[in-house]
Design a protein around this motif. Structure first.
Motif, PDB file in Angstrom:
ATOM      1  N   ALA A 433       0.828  -1.472  -0.075  1.00 18.21           N
ATOM      2  CA  ALA A 433      -0.010  -0.062   0.205  1.00 18.21           C
ATOM      3  C   ALA A 433       0.876   1.310  -0.039  1.00 18.21           C
ATOM      4  O   ALA A 433       0.385   2.279  -0.286  1.00 18.21           O
ATOM      5  CB  ALA A 433      -0.808  -0.241   1.092  1.00 18.21           C
ATOM      6  N   THR A 434       2.157   1.050   0.374  1.00 15.69           N
ATOM      7  CA  THR A 434       2.949   2.201   0.504  1.00 15.69           C
ATOM      8  C   THR A 434       4.311   1.895  -0.065  1.00 15.69           C
ATOM      9  O   THR A 434       4.543   0.873  -0.292  1.00 15.69           O
ATOM     10  CB  THR A 434       3.247   2.778   1.899  1.00 15.69           C
ATOM     11  OG1 THR A 434       3.802   1.744   2.717  1.00 15.69           O
ATOM     12  CG2 THR A 434       1.906   3.187   2.474  1.00 15.69           C
ATOM     13  N   THR A 435       5.165   3.012  -0.483  1.00 11.96           N
ATOM     14  CA  THR A 435       6.263   2.633  -0.876  1.00 11.96           C
ATOM     15  C   THR A 435       7.547   3.026   0.189  1.00 11.96           C
ATOM     16  O   THR A 435       6.850   3.329   1.132  1.00 11.96           O
ATOM     17  CB  THR A 435       6.683   3.806  -2.255  1.00 11.96           C
ATOM     18  OG1 THR A 435       6.828   4.860  -1.711  1.00 11.96           O
ATOM     19  CG2 THR A 435       5.738   3.920  -3.292  1.00 11.96           C
ATOM     20  N   SER A 436       8.550   2.474  -0.301  1.00  3.91           N
ATOM     21  CA  SER A 436       9.778   2.810   0.932  1.00  3.91           C
ATOM     22  C   SER A 436      10.008   4.128   1.379  1.00  3.91           C
ATOM     23  O   SER A 436      10.159   4.299   2.336  1.00  3.91           O
ATOM     24  CB  SER A 436      11.196   1.940   0.226  1.00  3.91           C
ATOM     25  OG  SER A 436      11.701   2.750  -1.039  1.00  3.91           O
ATOM     26  N   LYS A 441       9.370   8.610   5.355  1.00  5.65           N
ATOM     27  CA  LYS A 441       8.502   9.837   5.679  1.00  5.65           C
ATOM     28  C   LYS A 441       7.867   9.773   6.713  1.00  5.65           C
ATOM     29  O   LYS A 441       7.550  10.455   7.753  1.00  5.65           O
ATOM     30  CB  LYS A 441       7.933  10.498   4.476  1.00  5.65           C
ATOM     31  CG  LYS A 441       8.950  11.041   3.079  1.00  5.65           C
ATOM     32  CD  LYS A 441       7.973  11.579   2.114  1.00  5.65           C
ATOM     33  CE  LYS A 441       9.027  12.126   1.082  1.00  5.65           C
ATOM     34  NZ  LYS A 441       8.242  12.552   0.060  1.00  5.65           N
ATOM     35  N   LEU A 442       6.876   8.616   6.870  1.00  4.69           N
ATOM     36  CA  LEU A 442       6.021   8.468   8.039  1.00  4.69           C
ATOM     37  C   LEU A 442       6.879   8.086   9.467  1.00  4.69           C
ATOM     38  O   LEU A 442       6.383   8.656  10.175  1.00  4.69           O
ATOM     39  CB  LEU A 442       5.292   7.168   7.468  1.00  4.69           C
ATOM     40  CG  LEU A 442       4.168   6.633   8.718  1.00  4.69           C
ATOM     41  CD1 LEU A 442       3.205   7.946   8.747  1.00  4.69           C
ATOM     42  CD2 LEU A 442       3.742   5.374   8.192  1.00  4.69           C
ATOM     43  N   HIS A 462      11.769  -2.454   5.751  1.00 12.10           N
ATOM     44  CA  HIS A 462      13.069  -3.259   5.267  1.00 12.10           C
ATOM     45  C   HIS A 462      12.752  -4.493   4.346  1.00 12.10           C
ATOM     46  O   HIS A 462      13.676  -4.657   3.575  1.00 12.10           O
ATOM     47  CB  HIS A 462      13.548  -3.892   6.534  1.00 12.10           C
ATOM     48  CG  HIS A 462      13.882  -3.028   7.761  1.00 12.10           C
ATOM     49  ND1 HIS A 462      14.098  -3.447   8.939  1.00 12.10           N
ATOM     50  CD2 HIS A 462      14.345  -1.806   7.840  1.00 12.10           C
ATOM     51  CE1 HIS A 462      14.594  -2.317   9.946  1.00 12.10           C
ATOM     52  NE2 HIS A 462      14.724  -1.240   8.834  1.00 12.10           N
ATOM     53  N   ARG A 463      11.559  -4.964   4.298  1.00 12.26           N
ATOM     54  CA  ARG A 463      11.248  -5.731   3.117  1.00 12.26           C
ATOM     55  C   ARG A 463      11.257  -5.181   1.739  1.00 12.26           C
ATOM     56  O   ARG A 463      11.599  -5.898   0.760  1.00 12.26           O
ATOM     57  CB  ARG A 463       9.789  -6.318   3.401  1.00 12.26           C
ATOM     58  CG  ARG A 463       9.173  -7.230   2.415  1.00 12.26           C
ATOM     59  CD  ARG A 463      10.137  -8.642   2.487  1.00 12.26           C
ATOM     60  NE  ARG A 463       9.574  -9.548   1.705  1.00 12.26           N
ATOM     61  CZ  ARG A 463      10.287 -10.755   1.403  1.00 12.26           C
ATOM     62  NH1 ARG A 463      11.600 -11.048   1.836  1.00 12.26           N
ATOM     63  NH2 ARG A 463       9.996 -11.582   0.415  1.00 12.26           N
ATOM     64  N   ILE A 467      13.973  -6.037  -1.596  1.00 12.03           N
ATOM     65  CA  ILE A 467      13.553  -6.312  -2.757  1.00 12.03           C
ATOM     66  C   ILE A 467      14.197  -5.108  -3.473  1.00 12.03           C
ATOM     67  O   ILE A 467      14.640  -5.445  -4.872  1.00 12.03           O
ATOM     68  CB  ILE A 467      11.990  -6.094  -2.940  1.00 12.03           C
ATOM     69  CG1 ILE A 467      11.559  -7.367  -2.112  1.00 12.03           C
ATOM     70  CG2 ILE A 467      11.505  -6.407  -4.156  1.00 12.03           C
ATOM     71  CD1 ILE A 467       9.998  -7.268  -2.025  1.00 12.03           C
ATOM     72  N   GLU A 468      14.386  -3.943  -3.307  1.00 11.90           N
ATOM     73  CA  GLU A 468      14.970  -2.773  -4.209  1.00 11.90           C
ATOM     74  C   GLU A 468      16.279  -3.182  -4.471  1.00 11.90           C
ATOM     75  O   GLU A 468      16.867  -2.724  -5.204  1.00 11.90           O
ATOM     76  CB  GLU A 468      14.626  -1.517  -3.548  1.00 11.90           C
ATOM     77  CG  GLU A 468      13.174  -1.028  -3.478  1.00 11.90           C
ATOM     78  CD  GLU A 468      12.931   0.186  -2.822  1.00 11.90           C
ATOM     79  OE1 GLU A 468      13.929   0.555  -2.165  1.00 11.90           O
ATOM     80  OE2 GLU A 468      11.880   0.609  -2.733  1.00 11.90           O
ATOM     81  N   LYS A 469      16.957  -3.772  -3.454  1.00  5.22           N
ATOM     82  CA  LYS A 469      18.377  -4.016  -3.407  1.00  5.22           C
ATOM     83  C   LYS A 469      18.619  -5.272  -4.514  1.00  5.22           C
ATOM     84  O   LYS A 469      19.512  -5.054  -5.079  1.00  5.22           O
ATOM     85  CB  LYS A 469      18.961  -4.475  -1.970  1.00  5.22           C
ATOM     86  CG  LYS A 469      20.480  -4.763  -1.950  1.00  5.22           C
ATOM     87  CD  LYS A 469      21.112  -3.476  -1.751  1.00  5.22           C
ATOM     88  CE  LYS A 469      22.519  -3.616  -1.520  1.00  5.22           C
ATOM     89  NZ  LYS A 469      23.445  -2.375  -1.050  1.00  5.22           N
TER      90      LYS A 469
END
Length: 483
Positions: A433-436, A441-442, A462-463, A467-469
Motif C-alpha cells: 500500500a505504500t512505497t519505501s 517519511k512516515l 526493510h522488506r 527487494i529494491e536491493k
C-alpha cells in the motif's frame, strides 16, 4: 526492543556447570516431587537488538574459537555490577544507546589468537527450564507448594516455555529485596517494548504482512487465554497481584521470549535443552556480524561472554552477538520485535521460470563459500566497494539460478532472465500500500510513535528495501556480465 541476546550450536547454543551458595535469596536445586512431575523446554534469547548493520566486510569465513582452557580475560581487573554476587565484567561498560541498553568496549582490545572473556555470569541468578524430565530449576525465593507451581505445571513443557518463564518472572518481581526485582529496573517497560504481543490490531495491520499479523494474533490469544485461566477475577485459583491485567502478562511473555537464551547444558548425566534468563548478558544487542559469542563453562556453572579470536575492538565499539543464525526477518520480528534490511537469510519467493547463472552472479559480487556459508570475500573486492551487504548475500541464496559446471551463460538469454526477475520484484513492491520512501517519511513524521508501531513500519520498510536491493544487484549483474 533494542538490546538483548541469544542462539545453532553456533552462537546460540552452548555447553554446560556447579554452583556455590545462594545470592540474595537464590539457590538452584532440582524441584521437589510436590512441584509436579512434568517440566521443561527450550527457547531462545534476548530482547533488544541493534539492527543497523555497518558496511559489510560481510561474513568473513567463520572464525574458529579456542577451547575454554585457553581463554583469557580482556582485562586483568574486574568490577562487580549491580546486585549480582560474583558477576564480573572485563573492559566493558553498560550504557543506553539509540536502541536501548547495550554493552560497549571501555578500552581498545587488540586482536589475539585466543578468545577473550569479557563477562562471567553465575548460574545462580538464572531462571531455567530444561527439556528432559525431571529437571526443573527455580530460585529459592519460591516456597515449596506455592500455587505458582500449579499454574506452571498446567502448561505443556514442550511448547509453553515462554509462559512458564513469564510466571516465574512475575513472581520474582513481586518479592521484596531479591535480585530480579532490582534488575527489573533495567528492563524495558510495556511502552518501550517492541514485542508484537503488545501491538494493537491497527499496528499489526501496519506490518503489511497478513501471515505475520495472523501469527501474532494467535500468540496474543494464547497468552490472553492463559491469563484469563489463571489471573482473571473468575479464575478459581488466582494470584491477582502478579498480573492484574492481561497487558502485564503479555509484557512478561514478551520479555521471556526476547531475553531468553536457548542453550544446551549438561546436568548430571543428561544434556539438556535449557531456557535461561541471564542478567546483563541480555543487554548484548544483535548483529549479523557479531564480535562476541557465548560459552557455557560447566566447571563452575558460569556463562561467559567472549570476544571472537582475532577480533579487534576499539574503545566505544558495541559488543554484539548473533541471536539466531539462518532466520528470516519474519522470525526475528515474531520473536524479538525487530527486522533488518541486510538480513543475509531473508528470501524472495519467485513464481516464474526465469533463472540466472549462479557462478557468474557469485563472481560479480565476490561471494564465496557454499550456499549455507556464503560470505563476501573482501580480499577479492575492490577497496571502497560498499554495495555488497547482507541483502546481496541473501539474493545469492534466494534468486532462481542455474549452473552447468564451466558452461558460460548466453548473454541474450541471461539478459532476458534478469529483466524477468526484476519485473517480478517490481510487481511484489506494487502490491504494498505504500512505497519505501513513503514509509521513511512516515517514520520521520512520528518521532514519538509507540515502539510497536515503529517496529511494524520498519518491518515492511526493510522488506521493500531488500527487494529494491535485489533489483539493483540484478542491474549491476547485467552491466558486468552480459557485455
Amino acid at each position: 526492543m533494542a538490546s538483548p541476546l541469544l542462539h545453532q550450536p553456533t552462537q546460540f547454543f552452548f555447553s554446560n556447570t556447579q554452583l556455590k551458595g545462594p545470592s540474595h535469596g537464590f539457590l538452584w536445586r532440582p524441584p521437589c516431587s510436590s512441584f509436579g512431575a512434568s517440566h521443561s523446554e527450550n527457547k531462545a534469547r534476548p530482547i533488544r537488538a541493534s539492527v543497523d548493520a555497518p558496511t559489510f566486510p560481510l561474513f568473513q569465513t567463520p572464525k574458529q574459537h579456542d577451547s575454554a582452557s585457553e581463554l583469557e580475560p580482556a582485562d586483568p581487573d574486574f568490577y562487580k555490577i549491580g546486585y549480582v554476587r560474583s558477576m564480573r565484567a572485563y573492559g566493558v561498560e553498560f550504557k543506553e544507546g539509540r536502541d536501548g541498553f547495550g554493552v560497549y568496549a571501555s578500552k581498545d582490545v587488540e586482536p589475539l589468537r585466543r578468545a577473550r572473556v569479557i563477562m562471567e555470569i553465575p548460574l545462580e541468578l538464572m531462571l531455567t527450564i530444561s527439556k528432559k524430565l525431571p529437571w526443573m530449576f527455580f530460585p529459592d525465593i519460591i516456597p515449596i507448594g506455592h500455587p505458582i507451581f500449579d499454574i506452571i505445571n498446567s502448561t505443556d513443557p514442550e511448547t509453553d516455555w515462554d509462559l512458564r518463564l513469564a510466571c516465574l518472572l512475575l513472581y520474582a518481581f513481586d518479592c521484596e529485596d531479591n535480585f530480579w526485582q532490582l534488575y527489573g529496573d533495567f528492563l524495558p517497560s510495556a511502552d518501550e517494548c517492541t514485542s508484537l504481543l503488545l501491538a494493537s490490531e491497527d499496528e499489526l495491520s501496519e506490518l503489511q504482512d497478513p501471515d505475520l499479523a495472523s501469527t501474532m494474533r494467535n500468540q496474543q490469544y494464547r497468552a490472553q487465554e492463559f491469563w484469563e485461566m489463571n489471573w482473571h477475577n473468575s479464575a478459581p485459583l488466582k494470584i491477582k497481584r502478579l498480573a492484574r491485567d492481561p497487558r502485564r502478562f503479555l509484557w512478561a511473555v514478551g520479555i521471556a521470549q526476547s531475553r531468553c537464551i536457548n542453550m544446551q547444558t549438561r546436568i548430571g548425566a543428561l544434556t539438556q535443552d535449557a531456557n535461561m534468563l541471564i542478567p546483563y548478558a541480555d543487554m548484548l544487542n544483535h548483529s549479523f556480524e557479531p564480535n562476541c559469542f557465548l560459552h557455557w563453562r560447566f566447571k563452575d556453572r558460569m556463562l561467559e561472554v567472549l570476544i571472537n579470536a582475532g577480533e579487534q575492538i576499539k574503545r566505544g565499539d558495541e559488543m554484539t552477538i548473533n541471536y539466531m543464525s539462518g532466520q528470516k526477518n519474519e522470525i526475528l520480528m515474531q520473536r524479538y520485535g525487530f527486522s533488518s534490511p541486510v538480513n543475509p537469510w531473508d528470501v524472495i519467493k519467485f513464481s516464474g521460470n526465469a533463472k540466472i547463472h549462479l557462478d557468474s552472479f557469485l563472481s560479480v559480487f565476490n561471494i564465496s563459500g557454499l550456499p549455507e556459508e556464503y560470505y563476501h570475500n573482501k580480499c577479492l573486492a575492490i577497496n571502497g566497494d560498499t554495495f555488497v551487504d547482507g541483502a546481496v548475500v541473501a539474493a545469492a541464496r534466494t534468486l532462481p539460478t542455474w549452473s552447468d559446471k564451466d558452461v558460460p551463460p548466453i548473454p541474450s538469454a541471461e539478459r532476458m532472465a534478469v529483466k524477468e526477475l526484476q519485473q517480478e520484484c517490481r510487481q511484489m513492491l506494487a502490491q504494498y500500500a505504500t512505497t519505501s520512501k513513503q514509509d521513511e517519511k512516515l517514520l520521520d513524521s512520528l518521532p514519538n510513535a509507540p515502539r510497536t508501531l515503529e517496529a511494524a513500519i520498519k518491518y515492511r520498510l526493510h522488506r521493500k528495501l531488500f527487494i529494491e536491493k535485489v533489483i539493483q544487484a540484478l542491474e549491476i549483474y547485467q552491466d558486468k556480465i552480459l557485455f
